[in-house]
Design an enzyme around this catalytic site. Sequence first.
Site, PDB file in Angstrom:
ATOM      1  N   GLU A 252      -4.576   7.708  -3.000  1.00 18.84           N
ATOM      2  CA  GLU A 252      -5.033   6.860  -2.457  1.00 18.84           C
ATOM      3  C   GLU A 252      -5.363   5.816  -3.555  1.00 18.84           C
ATOM      4  O   GLU A 252      -5.232   4.425  -3.452  1.00 18.84           O
ATOM      5  CB  GLU A 252      -6.290   6.888  -1.504  1.00 18.84           C
TER       6      GLU A 252
ATOM      7  N   HIS B 185       0.809  -1.263  -0.064  1.00 25.71           N
ATOM      8  CA  HIS B 185       0.198  -0.008   0.000  1.00 25.71           C
ATOM      9  C   HIS B 185       1.008   1.265  -0.020  1.00 25.71           C
ATOM     10  O   HIS B 185       0.755   2.243  -0.863  1.00 25.71           O
ATOM     11  CB  HIS B 185      -1.144   0.100   1.190  1.00 25.71           C
ATOM     12  N   GLU B 186       1.776   1.474   1.126  1.00 22.91           N
ATOM     13  CA  GLU B 186       2.595   2.506   1.032  1.00 22.91           C
ATOM     14  C   GLU B 186       3.500   2.713   0.069  1.00 22.91           C
ATOM     15  O   GLU B 186       4.040   3.658  -0.712  1.00 22.91           O
ATOM     16  CB  GLU B 186       3.489   2.557   2.414  1.00 22.91           C
TER      17      GLU B 186
ATOM     18  N   HIS C 281       2.086   4.407  -2.790  1.00 23.09           N
ATOM     19  CA  HIS C 281       1.771   5.930  -2.598  1.00 23.09           C
ATOM     20  C   HIS C 281       3.422   6.427  -3.220  1.00 23.09           C
ATOM     21  O   HIS C 281       3.659   7.388  -3.754  1.00 23.09           O
ATOM     22  CB  HIS C 281       1.599   6.200  -1.158  1.00 23.09           C
TER      23      HIS C 281
END
EC number: 3.4.17.19
Length: 491
Positions: free
Chosen positions: A286, A256-257, A260
């Site tokens: 997001e 997830h990170e 980003h």
Amino acid sequence: MSAYDDLMAYQRQTEALAQVAGRLSWDRETVMPRGAAMQRSEETGALHAVLHARKVDPRIGEWLEAAAQEPLDQVGEAQLRHIRRSHERTQRVPEDLAAALARQTALAQGRWAQARADDDFAAFAPVLAEIVALRREEGAALADGGDVYDAMLDDYEPGAKAADLEAMFGALRPGLIALRESALGAPAAPKVTGRFKPQAQMRLARQLARVCGYDMTRGRIDKAVHPFSSGSGDDVRITTRTAEDDPFNCLYSTMHEAGHAVYEQSIDPAYALTPLGAGVSMGVHESQSRIVENQLGRSRAFTGWLYGQMRDAFGDFGIEGADAFYAAVNSLHRGFIRTEADEVQYNLHILMRFDLERALIAGDLAPLDLEGAWNARFEADFGYAVPRASLGCLQDVHWSVGLFGYFPTYSLGNVYAGCLAEALRRAVPDLDAQLAQGDMGQAMGWLRANVQQHGGLYPPRELITRACGAEPTEAPLMAYLEQKFSALYPS
């Protein structure tokens, strides 16, 4: 030099100082000694005071007016749009209020972390009340007579309105509830068993970050209580966390990170240290993390590859076969923590926070009453009671640092991700064959070309529309969830 050149030279210094402020925040959450909290609060407040003063410098208005008369290309016009918006918004907030917010939120984060560890909302409630009061004051200044919450939302998703998001989320809610009820009535999915050494989790996490396209020569991975990504350009850092009984927490938080971080690393280098050199909004941001984590990372194809990597890293962990592993990765389950929620229930967590924070800002909910309101709403939405504050209203860092208006961008990002995933599959017909080899290269290349490289060049909604060929709606996300989870949990 032209007025535009003077303005951009000045802006470059401001952007560089903002990156330094971000690095102080990263340090605070990763390696800063606990006893340094008060001093760091003062340092952060001082730096934000400098940034505020730079953003309201009267020369900016003069440069903007003169530069508007100069012949500029699309990039130049976009730079002016961002600088003008920031200048006008910052001018509305008194310098002493901006500094007070920076100091108080820097201090509050440590208080939140301690209260969370102690399961003691009462200890944190007075601090939260101060943050809410300061943010209301700032929001009223930004709104300039308009809707205060919309003014806060505009910090994270320029152009978005709470009423529009409420309608979108309202359209999602019935389908999400129906899927959840159907799935939770079915037999439980397989679960991983055993102990997973943190060092082995981190090794696999770094491998997954590289698979996602994260450039470790311009970044690093550390641990934090709440995983996050920080920075832009050539210094983009991410954090994750480990739990010895749950490797998915680490691995999927990292992916997830990384989503980003890859966004920030992929922006056109010509935009570095300018307003265009960062992600255009938190909703778009997001969308990049969610499509990497979910539509790609939790796909049947990719989990088949990941199953082999898990076996290599941990040996036998209680699941036999790639199909069972896919079901385990995508299991719908009871739980309290937003960041650990499955794809179906995650948005229900966000809708609850969206409503609660609007009530806090409107004054309809007193900060001291938040725990009771949270627990009542959670039980109504999820069907079971919250046992302690760390699993309830103290689980997220956002409100402690004043991020009101941020939460709805998570669900908006999921909506954007649904639209982008639909377009990606049209553009890359053999995507699953690539993912089955642990190869996200072409998928990330498509995202880089259609979303990431543009940075702040286009407004958020326009950017997604350009990438997908249609205005974003919740329909693709809901169709994806229904197809995936109806197959996993047939009625």
